[in-house]
Design an enzyme around this catalytic site. Sequence first.
Site, mmCIF file in Angstrom:
data_model
loop_
_atom_site.group_PDB
_atom_site.id
_atom_site.type_symbol
_atom_site.label_atom_id
_atom_site.label_comp_id
_atom_site.label_asym_id
_atom_site.label_seq_id
_atom_site.Cartn_x
_atom_site.Cartn_y
_atom_site.Cartn_z
ATOM 1 C CG ASN A 22 -1.973 0.689 1.295
ATOM 2 O OD1 ASN A 22 -2.528 1.559 0.061
ATOM 3 N ND2 ASN A 22 -2.981 1.365 2.357
ATOM 4 C CD GLU A 48 -2.702 -1.045 -3.427
ATOM 5 O OE1 GLU A 48 -3.593 -0.091 -3.756
ATOM 6 O OE2 GLU A 48 -3.136 -1.701 -2.532
ATOM 7 C CG ASP A 161 -4.520 -8.149 -3.084
ATOM 8 O OD1 ASP A 161 -5.372 -8.842 -2.886
ATOM 9 O OD2 ASP A 161 -4.512 -6.869 -2.780
ATOM 10 C CG ASN A 163 -7.746 -7.055 -4.333
ATOM 11 O OD1 ASN A 163 -8.580 -5.813 -2.921
ATOM 12 N ND2 ASN A 163 -7.098 -6.785 -5.002
ATOM 13 C CG HIS A 258 -2.845 -6.072 1.810
ATOM 14 N ND1 HIS A 258 -3.208 -7.123 1.475
ATOM 15 C CD2 HIS A 258 -2.845 -4.750 1.959
ATOM 16 C CE1 HIS A 258 -3.986 -5.958 0.268
ATOM 17 N NE2 HIS A 258 -3.810 -5.633 0.446
#
Length: 267
Positions: A22, A48, A161, A163, A258
């Site tokens: 992130n 990310e 990830d 998702n 995360h």
Amino acid sequence: MEHSVTPGQSGETVKILTYNLNGIRSALSKGLIDWLAQNPFDILCFQEVKATHDVVDLLPFEALGYKYHWHAAEKKGYSGVATFAKLPPDQVVMGCGIPAYDCEGRILRTDFGDLTLLNCYFPSGTTGDVRQGVKMQFLDDFFAYVQELRQTRPNVIVVGDYNIAHTTIDIHDPVRNKNTTGFLPEERAWMTRWFDSGFVDSFRYKNPDQIAYSWWSYRAGARANNKGWRIDYISVSEPYKDRLIAAGHEPQAVHSDHGPVWAEFTR
């Protein structure tokens, strides 16, 4: 059949980390390097990263023995994946050849001997129907891409990830979230299809009944109360699963919303 990868100092094993940061600069400001120094891995797969490599101080990674391979999104401050390894891969491929996804920096392939490692950031559908449609199209396109890749590269590890929380054990409140993106029936069905196609969920394979999450909302003390979702995975193709030694989560690492996920393999 053995492969030639010998990254790092781990001898007969290779330990892979996947971690949605992130924002890599944000994670670095929260002590990521110190954590990595205390928790060594041979290969780091970040999602990310939200930056291009030239605006990040990468010297601390180099000091730990890593070389980087970076696939940024065209849009600044958005998406992007990066793989750091202690041994140069034999081949690096940016993207999957589909411009709609490659411009968003979602897939980075690195080959180590006869092993192909895919570092992936699947789209999220949280911003509405349009992006949910993009997500579902990505799932179909990615499935086809990987199945074709496996014809010539059967030893594949797909980390990142996704998702998607696959089953009810992978989400803290499956009933209330049954119509929430990330746990929709069609997304969960894709995960089942994915694993039925010849991949093993490394964490679940080694920890069949353990409740562990890899993402928590920033809202309402979700992490403190462990109200999370398991949406980050290390999928291992069937020919490679016998090399899987262990797999786990590191929820105490708090550099992102995360948590890190890892798996260790014999080489």
